[in-house]
Design a protein around this motif. Structure first.
Motif, PDB file in Angstrom:
ATOM      1  N   ARG A  77     -40.575 -22.360 -75.154  1.00 44.95           N
ATOM      2  CA  ARG A  77     -40.990 -21.049 -75.682  1.00 44.95           C
ATOM      3  C   ARG A  77     -41.221 -20.097 -74.526  1.00 44.95           C
ATOM      4  NH1 ARG A  77     -46.303 -18.752 -78.390  1.00 44.95           N
ATOM      5  NH2 ARG A  77     -45.409 -16.963 -79.459  1.00 44.95           N
ATOM      6  N   PHE A  78     -40.581 -18.956 -74.599  1.00 46.41           N
ATOM      7  CA  PHE A  78     -40.709 -17.920 -73.576  1.00 46.41           C
ATOM      8  C   PHE A  78     -40.665 -16.586 -74.312  1.00 46.41           C
ATOM      9  CE2 PHE A  78     -38.943 -15.438 -69.904  1.00 46.41           C
ATOM     10  CZ  PHE A  78     -40.007 -15.644 -69.046  1.00 46.41           C
ATOM     11  N   ASP A  79     -41.832 -16.145 -74.784  1.00 46.13           N
ATOM     12  CA  ASP A  79     -41.866 -15.000 -75.683  1.00 46.13           C
ATOM     13  C   ASP A  79     -41.797 -13.680 -74.917  1.00 46.13           C
ATOM     14  OD1 ASP A  79     -44.382 -14.667 -74.609  1.00 46.13           O
ATOM     15  OD2 ASP A  79     -45.426 -15.481 -76.342  1.00 46.13           O
ATOM     16  N   LEU A  80     -41.866 -12.605 -75.679  1.00 44.98           N
ATOM     17  CA  LEU A  80     -41.704 -11.266 -75.116  1.00 44.98           C
ATOM     18  C   LEU A  80     -42.768 -10.956 -74.077  1.00 44.98           C
ATOM     19  CD1 LEU A  80     -39.919  -8.696 -75.562  1.00 44.98           C
ATOM     20  CD2 LEU A  80     -41.715  -7.877 -77.089  1.00 44.98           C
ATOM     21  N   ALA A  81     -44.010 -11.306 -74.371  1.00 53.67           N
ATOM     22  CA  ALA A  81     -45.098 -11.007 -73.434  1.00 53.67           C
ATOM     23  C   ALA A  81     -44.931 -11.776 -72.129  1.00 53.67           C
ATOM     24  CB  ALA A  81     -46.442 -11.335 -74.087  1.00 53.67           C
ATOM     25  N   GLN A  82     -44.586 -13.058 -72.211  1.00 57.11           N
ATOM     26  CA  GLN A  82     -44.382 -13.848 -71.005  1.00 57.11           C
ATOM     27  C   GLN A  82     -43.235 -13.304 -70.171  1.00 57.11           C
ATOM     28  OE1 GLN A  82     -43.912 -17.622 -73.133  1.00 57.11           O
ATOM     29  NE2 GLN A  82     -45.686 -18.420 -72.058  1.00 57.11           N
ATOM     30  N   ALA A  83     -42.141 -12.957 -70.835  1.00 54.74           N
ATOM     31  CA  ALA A  83     -40.976 -12.446 -70.109  1.00 54.74           C
ATOM     32  C   ALA A  83     -41.286 -11.138 -69.401  1.00 54.74           C
ATOM     33  CB  ALA A  83     -39.806 -12.265 -71.080  1.00 54.74           C
ATOM     34  N   ALA A  84     -42.045 -10.268 -70.053  1.00 59.08           N
ATOM     35  CA  ALA A  84     -42.385  -8.990 -69.429  1.00 59.08           C
ATOM     36  C   ALA A  84     -43.344  -9.185 -68.262  1.00 59.08           C
ATOM     37  CB  ALA A  84     -42.988  -8.057 -70.474  1.00 59.08           C
ATOM     38  N   ARG A  85     -44.323 -10.074 -68.421  1.00 62.49           N
ATOM     39  CA  ARG A  85     -45.285 -10.297 -67.339  1.00 62.49           C
ATOM     40  C   ARG A  85     -44.612 -10.887 -66.098  1.00 62.49           C
ATOM     41  NH1 ARG A  85     -48.900 -11.889 -71.564  1.00 62.49           N
ATOM     42  NH2 ARG A  85     -48.271 -14.068 -71.282  1.00 62.49           N
ATOM     43  N   ARG A  86     -43.626 -11.736 -66.300  1.00 62.95           N
ATOM     44  CA  ARG A  86     -42.945 -12.350 -65.159  1.00 62.95           C
ATOM     45  C   ARG A  86     -41.857 -11.456 -64.581  1.00 62.95           C
ATOM     46  NH1 ARG A  86     -41.987 -18.714 -66.792  1.00 62.95           N
ATOM     47  NH2 ARG A  86     -44.134 -19.192 -67.419  1.00 62.95           N
ATOM     48  N   THR A 138     -53.259   3.817 -86.402  1.00 64.03           N
ATOM     49  CA  THR A 138     -52.754   2.795 -87.321  1.00 64.03           C
ATOM     50  C   THR A 138     -53.141   1.405 -86.829  1.00 64.03           C
ATOM     51  OG1 THR A 138     -50.881   4.192 -87.932  1.00 64.03           O
ATOM     52  CG2 THR A 138     -50.697   1.837 -88.390  1.00 64.03           C
ATOM     53  N   THR A 139     -53.721   0.612 -87.698  1.00 61.80           N
ATOM     54  CA  THR A 139     -54.224  -0.709 -87.313  1.00 61.80           C
ATOM     55  C   THR A 139     -53.213  -1.804 -87.650  1.00 61.80           C
ATOM     56  OG1 THR A 139     -55.377  -0.868 -89.431  1.00 61.80           O
ATOM     57  CG2 THR A 139     -56.621  -0.002 -87.566  1.00 61.80           C
ATOM     58  N   HIS A 140     -53.519  -3.020 -87.205  1.00 59.33           N
ATOM     59  CA  HIS A 140     -52.593  -4.131 -87.367  1.00 59.33           C
ATOM     60  C   HIS A 140     -52.443  -4.583 -88.815  1.00 59.33           C
ATOM     61  CE1 HIS A 140     -52.721  -3.939 -83.194  1.00 59.33           C
ATOM     62  NE2 HIS A 140     -53.374  -5.039 -82.877  1.00 59.33           N
ATOM     63  N   ASP A 141     -53.385  -4.257 -89.674  1.00 64.20           N
ATOM     64  CA  ASP A 141     -53.292  -4.725 -91.059  1.00 64.20           C
ATOM     65  C   ASP A 141     -52.453  -3.804 -91.936  1.00 64.20           C
ATOM     66  OD1 ASP A 141     -55.060  -2.643 -90.946  1.00 64.20           O
ATOM     67  OD2 ASP A 141     -56.632  -3.601 -92.124  1.00 64.20           O
ATOM     68  N   GLU A 142     -51.873  -2.756 -91.353  1.00 64.89           N
ATOM     69  CA  GLU A 142     -50.990  -1.887 -92.122  1.00 64.89           C
ATOM     70  C   GLU A 142     -49.664  -2.607 -92.394  1.00 64.89           C
ATOM     71  OE1 GLU A 142     -51.615   1.050 -93.326  1.00 64.89           O
ATOM     72  OE2 GLU A 142     -53.551   1.453 -92.396  1.00 64.89           O
ATOM     73  N   THR A 143     -48.981  -2.185 -93.434  1.00 62.34           N
ATOM     74  CA  THR A 143     -47.701  -2.792 -93.780  1.00 62.34           C
ATOM     75  C   THR A 143     -46.658  -2.538 -92.702  1.00 62.34           C
ATOM     76  OG1 THR A 143     -48.218  -2.411 -96.119  1.00 62.34           O
ATOM     77  CG2 THR A 143     -45.948  -2.961 -95.573  1.00 62.34           C
ATOM     78  N   ILE A 144     -46.678  -1.361 -92.127  1.00 62.01           N
ATOM     79  CA  ILE A 144     -45.702  -0.993 -91.096  1.00 62.01           C
ATOM     80  C   ILE A 144     -45.984  -1.780 -89.820  1.00 62.01           C
ATOM     81  CG2 ILE A 144     -44.831   0.895 -89.682  1.00 62.01           C
ATOM     82  CD1 ILE A 144     -45.550   2.789 -91.954  1.00 62.01           C
ATOM     83  N   VAL A 145     -44.951  -2.379 -89.255  1.00 59.96           N
ATOM     84  CA  VAL A 145     -45.089  -3.120 -87.995  1.00 59.96           C
ATOM     85  C   VAL A 145     -44.979  -2.144 -86.835  1.00 59.96           C
ATOM     86  CG1 VAL A 145     -44.157  -4.984 -86.578  1.00 59.96           C
ATOM     87  CG2 VAL A 145     -44.093  -5.154 -89.067  1.00 59.96           C
ATOM     88  N   LEU A 163     -47.275  -6.212 -83.230  1.00 59.53           N
ATOM     89  CA  LEU A 163     -46.366  -7.312 -82.899  1.00 59.53           C
ATOM     90  C   LEU A 163     -46.926  -8.145 -81.753  1.00 59.53           C
ATOM     91  CD1 LEU A 163     -43.449  -8.531 -83.334  1.00 59.53           C
ATOM     92  CD2 LEU A 163     -42.780  -7.102 -81.388  1.00 59.53           C
ATOM     93  N   LEU A 164     -47.477  -7.472 -80.736  1.00 57.51           N
ATOM     94  CA  LEU A 164     -47.984  -8.164 -79.547  1.00 57.51           C
ATOM     95  C   LEU A 164     -49.482  -8.401 -79.603  1.00 57.51           C
ATOM     96  CD1 LEU A 164     -45.936  -6.176 -76.876  1.00 57.51           C
ATOM     97  CD2 LEU A 164     -45.433  -8.430 -77.815  1.00 57.51           C
ATOM     98  N   ASP A 165     -50.119  -8.000 -80.708  1.00 57.82           N
ATOM     99  CA  ASP A 165     -51.561  -8.189 -80.890  1.00 57.82           C
ATOM    100  C   ASP A 165     -52.346  -7.532 -79.758  1.00 57.82           C
ATOM    101  OD1 ASP A 165     -53.838  -8.988 -82.215  1.00 57.82           O
ATOM    102  OD2 ASP A 165     -53.919 -10.948 -81.254  1.00 57.82           O
ATOM    103  N   ARG A 166     -52.051  -6.271 -79.493  1.00 61.69           N
ATOM    104  CA  ARG A 166     -52.781  -5.499 -78.499  1.00 61.69           C
ATOM    105  C   ARG A 166     -53.887  -4.709 -79.187  1.00 61.69           C
ATOM    106  NH1 ARG A 166     -50.435  -8.681 -76.015  1.00 61.69           N
ATOM    107  NH2 ARG A 166     -49.229  -8.411 -74.100  1.00 61.69           N
ATOM    108  N   ASP A 167     -55.057  -4.663 -78.567  1.00 61.78           N
ATOM    109  CA  ASP A 167     -56.232  -4.079 -79.214  1.00 61.78           C
ATOM    110  C   ASP A 167     -56.358  -2.580 -78.993  1.00 61.78           C
ATOM    111  OD1 ASP A 167     -56.837  -6.639 -79.929  1.00 61.78           O
ATOM    112  OD2 ASP A 167     -58.254  -6.969 -78.294  1.00 61.78           O
ATOM    113  N   VAL A 168     -55.672  -2.036 -77.981  1.00 59.57           N
ATOM    114  CA  VAL A 168     -55.878  -0.642 -77.590  1.00 59.57           C
ATOM    115  C   VAL A 168     -54.539   0.076 -77.522  1.00 59.57           C
ATOM    116  CG1 VAL A 168     -56.768   0.891 -75.800  1.00 59.57           C
ATOM    117  CG2 VAL A 168     -57.930  -1.251 -76.264  1.00 59.57           C
TER     118      VAL A 168
END
Length: 865
Positions: free
Chosen positions: A333-342, A515-522, A527-532
């Motif tokens: 597994r090498f997700d989007l966040a890992q790929a961007a950080r590296r 717009t918060t994470h619980d909205e229907t629209i992604v 997607l990345l579970d960012r708080d800010v």
């Protein structure tokens, strides 16, 4: 019995160098890795089993490995060879990155475990099962496990292969299922040889697939993808990496090729030819594995239990439950966040743009359920979004904010894409619309023009959401929002590839900033579970300061998590960067309270500026009250009191007075003086409220008023002593005596006497309360009189200046008097007419006039009677 022990005894003996060399020439794979010796090939290990099986086939007279040997051992032995290198590389010399090596090593570990489990100490018989005879395979209904009837039906359904359009391709894996029906899981004998790995878009899944080609020198490789243009893309990548000579047409109807043929086809071709595909393919690589989850495709995969299936996807974590139904074992597994950080892919920035009033009802668009997730109904979404004013506004926004930055715009349908492209062209942007309806040659020319720079914006619905790769693409605009996290991540993956001059990929979400994470629209943050959310800032990936940034970064942030605890942590952590107007009502009050408690002198103006959008003054009141209640800085607390008084809010003023009563003595005196000054200067609340506030404040500083009254009229001490030391009816009489004495004094002394009195019986309290209310018919006048009892600020400093002599002292006194008048306070030597009359009167023994004493005695006699 003796015949059975001979192979076992032969296997127990260490192989000779000659045997290993013969097996190497036969299988084209080294059985000894660098630094190993023949004795290192211990009996029972997977590599030793592969060697023994190869030697057995040589003894049978075979010149090339059988399909069974290739199926069981070719990939395993090849992966050990590739991974034994210090820096694994391909035929063209390109080195595999760490996450690509991780995918290969994970698959190798799973293969070794599978071989050990299936053989389980038994000799290899050629069918992958140590307990079953080799001839059992002849009884299978067909070469790849699918029945002959299935193959015939597939041929009858469609004899000629036709290129599917975008909508037709989606039909295979969009099925309606009844969730209430729970069926028993069917047997799946090949599940233990189906693996999958998740690598972010742009991180090199295709290169990882070529790594499997490098590992398998004898076993055939079939690569399946879901679109014809991706077939051409795969063939081009394989050719560029040095494996062009291994490309082969499809092997059908038992054809064999023991030299590692590589074939690239679509899932549609795979379904049509199920039952005819040769077992020469020992490895099947499923690109975009989530598209293979349809009923027909997954059924054909399950029916073919011979080869090793390897699924590749960038969105496996989003639909992991569905992927693991078909591919049970995840190897990497090498997700989007890992790929961007590296730094493997470009960092991602995000800008949220609120849609216009006409398109704010997107959340009301119905959802349509697909095979693995759900999304907005595209027809209804197109009716809502495909409006000329909206398209023109988007085009003008793109031109003004992003100029000629190359990008991809995702729309709600083909017609919408054409209309948006026309709007972009009208404002001078080189934009083109593409779709599944675009002729193949024209599509290739448009995409090539985008790479050259002749086209800057590509408008499409879903054609470019998967598989299309362009390092030049920088902006991903979600003009048509999606409720599918899988679709959203695939879209974003189009701008993640690195390119010279490309600082970061820019994702544009047409949603409100809050717009918060619980909205229907992604959104990118959900997607990345960012708080800010901070407009234009890096959402994922390293921040590289320097040139190349294509968007302005906002200074303020907004919490976007749907978890209340996380939102509160953001408020505390980013207190002075919060966009207060984008918070909900309760959180605005939480912010105001936190700001009031933590503000310092240097941040006072900034805190007030952040409240400029507070039309109802509720937040300002909360901020000031919390500052009065919890801030540690005395000067800021006093400043907050001044501003609370300026609000003229009776409720806030009352709360502030309550808080002052809890302060230490010196702070309480300073706060009381501020509030009395406010009551003296302006009208706050009703008159009865003001009267009550004046006497409550006077109670806080009772010692000051008592000190003045005692100095001014010595009889005060006796009267207050009688009041304090009495009880019952006597206490009430002493309270009336104090009130009667206050009536005969001037206003300042009368106010001081009433403020100094303390009653501890209901009767005494009632007497003092009535007298105070009558005396404070004009609360501002009483407040001014009480203020005169406070010590003059800076008095000691002025007294030191008077040491220069009589002349200088007189000048200083005159100056001090003028200063006192300027502050609304009479100078020390000032007396009003009442004071003059009192000083000229003939005082009695205790300092009270004889007439006043007689009146007091008369009042006492009347009370006794």
């Amino acid at each position: 019995m003796a015949e059975e022990t001979k192979p076992a005894a032969k296997a127990a003996k260490a192989p000779t160098s000659a045997d290993i060399e013969r097996a190497y020439e036969f299988a084209r794979e080294p059985f000894l890795l660098e630094g190993e010796k023949p004795k290192d090939l211990a009996a029972g290990t997977p590599r030793r089993r592969a060697l023994d099986a190869a030697l057995a086939e040589i003894d049978e007279g075979r010149e090339t490995p059988s399909m069974e040997w290739r199926r069981d051992f070719s990939l395993m032995v090849g992966l050990e060879r590739v991974l034994s290198e210090d820096e694994p590389h391909l035929a063209d010399g390109a080195e595999l990155s760490a996450h690509q090596v991780d995918a290969l090593s994970g698959t190798l570990a799973a293969l070794i475990a599978d071989v050990q489990e299936r053989l389980n100490g038994n000799a290899w018989t050629g069918n992958g099962n140590g307990n079953a005879p080799a001839a059992a395979k002849d009884e299978a209904p067909s070469e790849n496990g699918a029945g002959a009837d299935t193959a015939e039906e597939a041929i009858e359904e469609e004899e000629e292969e036709e290129e599917a359009t975008e909508e037709e391709e989606a039909e295979d894996w969009v099925e309606e299922e009844d969730e209430d029906v729970v069926e028993e899981a069917p047997e799946d004998p090949g599940a233990n040889r189906r693996f999958w790995f998740e690598h972010a878009t742009g991180s090199g899944k295709t290169v990882a697939a070529v790594g499997f080609i490098e590992a398998s020198r004898t076993g055939g490789i079939l690569i399946l993808t879901h679109r014809r243009n991706l077939v051409d893309q795969f063939i081009g990548e394989i050719s560029d990496r040095g494996y062009k000579d291994r490309l082969s047409p499809a092997l059908l109807d038992g054809k064999d090729n023991p030299y590692g043929p590589v074939t690239v086809e679509t899932y549609q071709w795979f379904v049509r030819n199920a039952g005819r595909i040769s077992d020469a393919y020992s490895i099947v690589i499923c690109d975009e594995a989530h598209t293979a989850l349809g009923e027909k495709t997954s059924g054909c995969i399950r029916a073919w239990d011979g080869p090793v299936f390897i699924g590749m996807t960038a969105t496996g974590a989003l639909i992991a439950r569905h992927v693991t139904d078909l591919f049970p074992t995840q190897t990497s597994r090498f997700d989007l966040a890992q790929a961007a950080r590296r730094g493997v892919i470009a960092p991602l920035r995000c800008v949220r743009i609120p849609p216009g009033p006409g398109v704010r009802t997107i959340a009301k668009v119905p959802l349509r359920k697909g095979e693995v997730d759900q999304d907005f109904d595209q027809e209804e979404l197109a009716k809502l979004l495909d409006q000329a004013p909206f398209n023109v506004a988007i085009a003008d926004l793109y031109r003004s904010r992003f100029r000629r930055v190359p990008g991809v715009v995702y729309t709600a349908g083909v017609k919408h894409a054409k209309n948006v492209a026309k709007a972009f062209q009208d404002v001078g942007i080189n934009a083109r619309a593409v779709s599944g309806e675009t002729p193949k040659r024209e599509l290739a020319e448009i995409l090539a023009g985008f790479e050259r720079g002749d086209v800057d914006v590509l408008c499409n619905a879903m054609l470019l959401a998967e598989g299309w790769n362009s390092p030049r693409a920088t902006i991903c605009m979600h003009l048509a929002p999606t409720a599918s996290r899988r679709v959203y991540q695939q879209r974003v993956g189009r701008v993640t590839r690195r390119n010279p001059g490309k600082e970061a990929g820019l994702v544009i979400d047409l949603v409100h900033p809050a717009t918060t994470h619980d909205e229907t629209i992604v959104t990118l943050h959900s997607l990345l579970d960012r708080d800010v959310y901070r407009g234009g800032a890096i959402v994922v990936g390293p921040v590289r300061r320097g040139r190349g940034r294509r968007v302005r970064v906002e200074k303020r942030v907004v919490p976007v998590s749907d978890v209340s605890d996380k939102r509160l942590r953001v408020l505390e952590r980013e207190l002075w960067r919060i966009a207060v107007e984008n918070l909900n009502h309760s959180e605005q009050h939480v912010w105001a309270a936190l700001a009031g408690a933590r503000v310092n002198p240097s941040g006072w103006r900034r805190a007030k500026a952040m409240l400029q959008n507070d039309q109802t003054k509720e937040l300002r009141r909360r901020f000031l009250l919390t500052c009065v209640q919890r801030n540690r800085n005395q000067q800021l607390r006093l400043k907050a009191l001044v501003e609370i008084a300026a609000l003229r809010d009776a409720e806030a003023f009352d709360d502030a007075i309550d808080t002052i009563g809890t302060w230490p003595r010196d702070d309480r005196r300073a706060g009381t003086k501020v509030m009395l000054d406010a009551l003296a200067e302006r009208r706050i609340g009703r008159r009865d409220q003001a009267q009550a506030w004046v006497w409550r404040l006077a109670e806080y500083t009772r010692d000051l008023h008592e000190e003045y009254a005692v100095q001014r009229w010595p009889e005060t001490k006796r009267l207050l002593g009688l009041l304090v030391n009495s009880s019952g009816r006597a206490h009430g009489r002493n309270a009336r005596r104090l009130v009667h004495a206050a009536r005969n004094q001037d206003r300042r002394l009368a106010a001081a006497l009433l403020a100094a009195g303390v009653a501890h019986t209901p009767e005494g309290e009632e007497v003092l309360r009535g007298a105070r209310m009558r005396a404070a018919r004009k609360p501002s006048a009483v407040a001014r009189e009480l203020l005169r009892n406070f010590p003059k600020s800076g008095g000691k400093r002025r007294r030191r200046k008077r040491k220069g002599g009589a002349k200088n002292g007189g000048a200083a006194a005159k100056k001090n008097g003028a200063a006192a008048e300027a502050n609304g306070e009479p100078p020390d030597d000032h007396t009003d007419e009442h004071d003059v009359e009192e000083l000229e009167a003939d005082d009695g023994e205790n300092g009270s006039p004889p007439k006043a004493e007689e009146e007091l005695e008369a009042a006492e006699a009347a009370d006794e009677s």
